[in-house]
Structure formats: structure tokens, C-alpha cells
Design a protein around this motif. Sequence first.
Motif, PDB file in Angstrom:
ATOM      1  N   GLN A  81       6.565  -3.975  64.775  1.00 26.74           N
ATOM      2  CA  GLN A  81       6.811  -2.564  65.092  1.00 26.74           C
ATOM      3  C   GLN A  81       8.301  -2.266  65.109  1.00 26.74           C
ATOM      4  N   PHE A  82       9.077  -3.168  65.695  1.00 24.19           N
ATOM      5  CA  PHE A  82      10.521  -2.969  65.770  1.00 24.19           C
ATOM      6  C   PHE A  82      11.137  -2.970  64.372  1.00 24.19           C
ATOM      7  N   ILE A  83      10.731  -3.918  63.534  1.00 24.07           N
ATOM      8  CA  ILE A  83      11.239  -3.980  62.164  1.00 24.07           C
ATOM      9  C   ILE A  83      10.850  -2.705  61.409  1.00 24.07           C
ATOM     10  N   HIS A  84       9.630  -2.239  61.599  1.00 26.26           N
ATOM     11  CA  HIS A  84       9.183  -0.995  60.964  1.00 26.26           C
ATOM     12  C   HIS A  84      10.067   0.178  61.417  1.00 26.26           C
ATOM     13  N   LYS A  85      10.378   0.214  62.697  1.00 20.17           N
ATOM     14  CA  LYS A  85      11.230   1.271  63.255  1.00 20.17           C
ATOM     15  C   LYS A  85      12.626   1.241  62.615  1.00 20.17           C
ATOM     16  N   LEU A  86      13.190   0.048  62.463  1.00 19.11           N
ATOM     17  CA  LEU A  86      14.497  -0.085  61.821  1.00 19.11           C
ATOM     18  C   LEU A  86      14.447   0.344  60.360  1.00 19.11           C
ATOM     19  N   LYS A  87      13.356  -0.012  59.692  1.00 17.19           N
ATOM     20  CA  LYS A  87      13.193   0.360  58.283  1.00 17.19           C
ATOM     21  C   LYS A  87      13.046   1.870  58.154  1.00 17.19           C
ATOM     22  N   ILE A  92      17.599  -0.970  57.693  1.00 20.90           N
ATOM     23  CA  ILE A  92      17.335  -2.217  56.976  1.00 20.90           C
ATOM     24  C   ILE A  92      16.495  -1.894  55.748  1.00 20.90           C
ATOM     25  N   GLU A  93      16.440  -2.851  54.837  1.00 22.56           N
ATOM     26  CA  GLU A  93      15.583  -2.703  53.669  1.00 22.56           C
ATOM     27  C   GLU A  93      14.985  -4.056  53.327  1.00 22.56           C
TER      28      GLU A  93
END
Length: 102
Positions: A81-87, A92-93
Motif C-alpha cells: 500500500q505504501f509503495i502504491h501511494k508513493l507511485k 517512484i516508478e
Amino acid sequence: DLNQIFIKKSNITERNIANTILLLPYNPEALKDKALYELSSETARFIWNLIDGKNTTGRIIKQVSDEFSSDTTTLERDVKQFIHKLKKAELIEEIPSKNAPN
């Protein structure tokens, strides 16, 4: 996908201030009405520092689990979820698997 690899976007400036990482895009429009993005929790900062274009999502989950002794099932969901939020915030990519380093 646990094999996904992400890298920080090159248009982000990072500042460490009082146990908080401030992420400032060169283009403030990228953060949709926010000029900066704050990573104030220890876990968020730890994950951010693991996003380096080499670590897979699975490896990040393992390292966070080792560091914070967390339940892997809950942790996996939270990290994703956190990575999705950053994306979604365009900080991030994903690196296509054919370009990922060995």
C-alpha cells in the motif's frame, strides 16, 4: 507483485529534517496540491531508503520484517500500500523487469 522493482524519480529532492524525510518535486504539480511529501514514520523512512532500483518488493518486505519484527502478512499488505501511494504521488516508478539489475 513481489518481484517488482521501483526507483525514486530523478525529479525529487530529498531533505532530512528532524527525523522526517521531506520529498520536494522539481515540479510541485506532481504532488497534486502539495509542494512536499513528508515521511515521518520510522517504517516509511526505512522503506523509502530501500527503494533503490535494486530491491524487489519482496526483498523490501523481508528487510522491514527483519528490522521491525512485524507480522509478515500484515506487513506485506502495508508495504504494498505504501509503495502504491508513493507511485500514485509520482515519487517512484517501476523498473521494467528486462531493465532491472541482476
